[in-house]
Structure formats: C-alpha cells, structure tokens
Design a protein around this motif. Structure first.
Motif, PDB file in Angstrom:
ATOM      1  N   GLN A 134      10.769 -62.983  44.924  1.00 38.42           N
ATOM      2  CA  GLN A 134      10.744 -62.525  44.185  1.00 38.42           C
ATOM      3  C   GLN A 134      11.483 -61.029  45.162  1.00 38.42           C
ATOM      4  N   VAL A 162      13.882 -58.232  35.999  1.00 37.39           N
ATOM      5  CA  VAL A 162      13.501 -56.702  34.638  1.00 37.39           C
ATOM      6  C   VAL A 162      14.206 -55.676  35.309  1.00 37.39           C
ATOM      7  N   LYS A 183      13.128 -64.340  35.939  1.00 43.18           N
ATOM      8  CA  LYS A 183      13.587 -62.843  35.555  1.00 43.18           C
ATOM      9  C   LYS A 183      13.537 -61.937  36.197  1.00 43.18           C
ATOM     10  N   LYS A 195      12.293 -61.774  39.814  1.00 45.54           N
ATOM     11  CA  LYS A 195      10.592 -62.197  39.311  1.00 45.54           C
ATOM     12  C   LYS A 195      11.271 -64.524  39.555  1.00 45.54           C
ATOM     13  N   ASP A 196      10.712 -65.489  39.979  1.00 46.03           N
ATOM     14  CA  ASP A 196      10.701 -66.124  39.853  1.00 46.03           C
ATOM     15  C   ASP A 196      12.279 -66.616  40.414  1.00 46.03           C
TER      16      ASP A 196
END
Length: 291
Positions: A57, A4, A2, A13-14
């Motif tokens: 992350q 952002v 993800k 993330k992830d």
C-alpha cells in the motif's frame, strides 16, 4: 490495485511489483528526499509530494484523485504491467533472474523531458549526492518557490526561459563546473526553437537522439537517458562505464566497444531494453559486478 481518496490523501492498495525506495534510488531521478524508510518527498512537475509505502500500500499525501490521475499515476508508471514485463524478459534471459529478484520493485518514472535533459547534463562525472545538490541549488537560484514542507522551502525546476538568461558565471556559482556552457546551450536552443521538446516527443527514437546530441555536451549516453526517463522510449539502453562492465561480466565475457553493448541489448532485450538496463544497473552497481 485499488485506489481510494481519503482525507485529501490518495491511497493505493494491493499494489504489487512496486517499491518506492528501489524506484527513486536506482539512479533515474534526483529530486527526492528520504524522510525515513519507504517514506519520501518528491519534487516534480512544480509540486511537492510526500509518498509513503507500507507493504503493498502506498499513500500520496495532500493529493486529490484528480491530481493523481493527471500527474502521479503516469509519473509512477502505475498503468504498466510489470509482472508481464518481468516475465517477458525472463523467458529468454534467465541471467536476469537474480537482478530482477533483487530489484523487483523498480518502476521507470515518466519524468519531465526538459528537467531530465538538464539533470543528466549535470550528472556527468558526478555522484548522485552531488547531482542532487547541484539541481537543488539551480532550482533555488532560478526556479520559483512552490511551497514548504516541515519548514523547508522547495523550488520548481527552472524553465528553459529561466535558464537561458543565466550566465556562465552564475551557473558555475551553482557548482555546475564545466557543464555550465552545456546547460546554457540547451536552454538557448530550446528558447530559440532549434530544439522543440514537444516535437521530440513525436518523432522516432533515432531522430530524437540526433536532435538531443546536437546540444553541446550531450552524447549518446545522456541522450539515451533522456529518451528512456524523459520520453518513455523503453527500447533504449543507456550505457555508461558501469553498465558496460556489468554486461561484459554477465554476458559477453570480454571487453567490448559501446556499439557492441548496444547491439547486444537490442537483440537480447528488444523493446524492454530500458527495463533490463535498470535491473542490471542497480543490481550490478550495488553488488559491484565488474568492479
């Protein structure tokens, strides 16, 4: 995975199968500076990037989503499925298991072709610390200032035009040694159009290798490094003394010619030979396999 954008930072993330330390310090690139564990400064494509990792992350500081998609996503090779790559390699190659397990987070960076060429010309018979220092000196002498971080100025890697007007004496003053005429030859060939970097990206791997080794001081090993790290030709298997010893020790069980190493890699690893080389090289060098 993800992605952002928050407060002028891009946060991913992830993110699995990625480790910034293993990726930067496996011997494929030279313009990075360690701030602290899993926290680095990268100089690439005329930009300064601070990148920090915590578990799965990573944070890219002072970066917009547009810049991330235009430059850093490709540079960090985040579009590739490394789980699939590793699974494919291990299907017929359990001898790679320990190397992949140990160096699980390596990504092959998609670097600038020109910078990769000169960097690996400089790399001949030098340790990574020395290579990084020479590239830093050359960038300061011939590149352009691109910004500062914590009071330290950073400079872009010189263009072919900037290096083509250098002198042998000037380059030797940058600690390049016997590599100075090789750097000049590469720069002048590119400026004169004898070597077309954009064309090399479009031709076959064998044709590109022939073009690269027409440059003074560029043999198969340096050409293959450029093909893998600067052109994304993952079927290549750069072979130096270290990787030769590692393959002999782990697979062939006897001293072999470079041609035999290359033939083995092509047959054993196929289109993923470059990935296998990175796992083997970093793992083998750290564990002194074949030393």
């Amino acid at each position: 995975m993800k992605i952002v954008e928050e407060n002028n930072n891009v946060i991913i993330k992830d993110l699995e199968h990625f480790n910034i330390m293993q990726t930067l310090e496996c011997g494929q690139c030279f313009r990075f500076y360690k701030i602290e564990d899993l926290d680095y400064l990268i100089i690439a494509f005329g930009r300064i990037l601070r990148i920090q990792q915590e578990d799965n992350q990573i944070t890219l500081y002072n970066t917009t989503m547009n810049e991330f998609n235009k430059i850093w996503r490709e540079y960090l090779d985040l579009n590739n499925d490394y789980e699939c790559i590793k699974e494919t390699l291990l299907k017929n190659n359990q001898d790679l298991h320990q190397a992949i397990k140990s160096k699980w987070g390596i990504h092959i960076l998609k670097q600038d072709t020109w910078e990769t060429l000169i960097s690996f010309i400089i790399s001949q018979n030098k340790h990574i610390t020395h290579i990084k220092k020479v590239i830093e000196i050359i960038s300061l002498a011939y590149g352009d200032k691109i910004g500062s971080y914590n009071g330290i100025d950073y400079y872009s890697f010189p263009t072919p035009e900037q290096l083509a007007i250098a002198t042998d004496e000037g380059l030797r003053a940058c600690k390049t040694g016997f590599r100075a005429p090789y750097i000049l030859d590469a720069s002048q060939k590119v400026v004169k159009g004898e070597i077309d970097i954009q064309q090399i990206k479009k031709i076959t791997t064998d044709e590109a290798r022939k073009k690269l080794i027409s440059i003074k001081g560029v043999g198969n090993k340096i050409a293959d490094c450029v093909l893998l790290y600067g052109l994304g030709r993952t079927e290549t298997f750069p072979t130096d003394v270290w990787i030769k010893r590692i393959v002999e020790n782990m697979y062939l069980k006897q001293e072999s010619k470079l041609e035999a190493i290359q033939e083995f890699a092509a047959k054993q690893f196929g289109d993923y030979a470059g990935y296998a080389q990175q796992y083997l090289f970093y793992y083998g060098r750290e564990n002194r396999i074949g030393k």
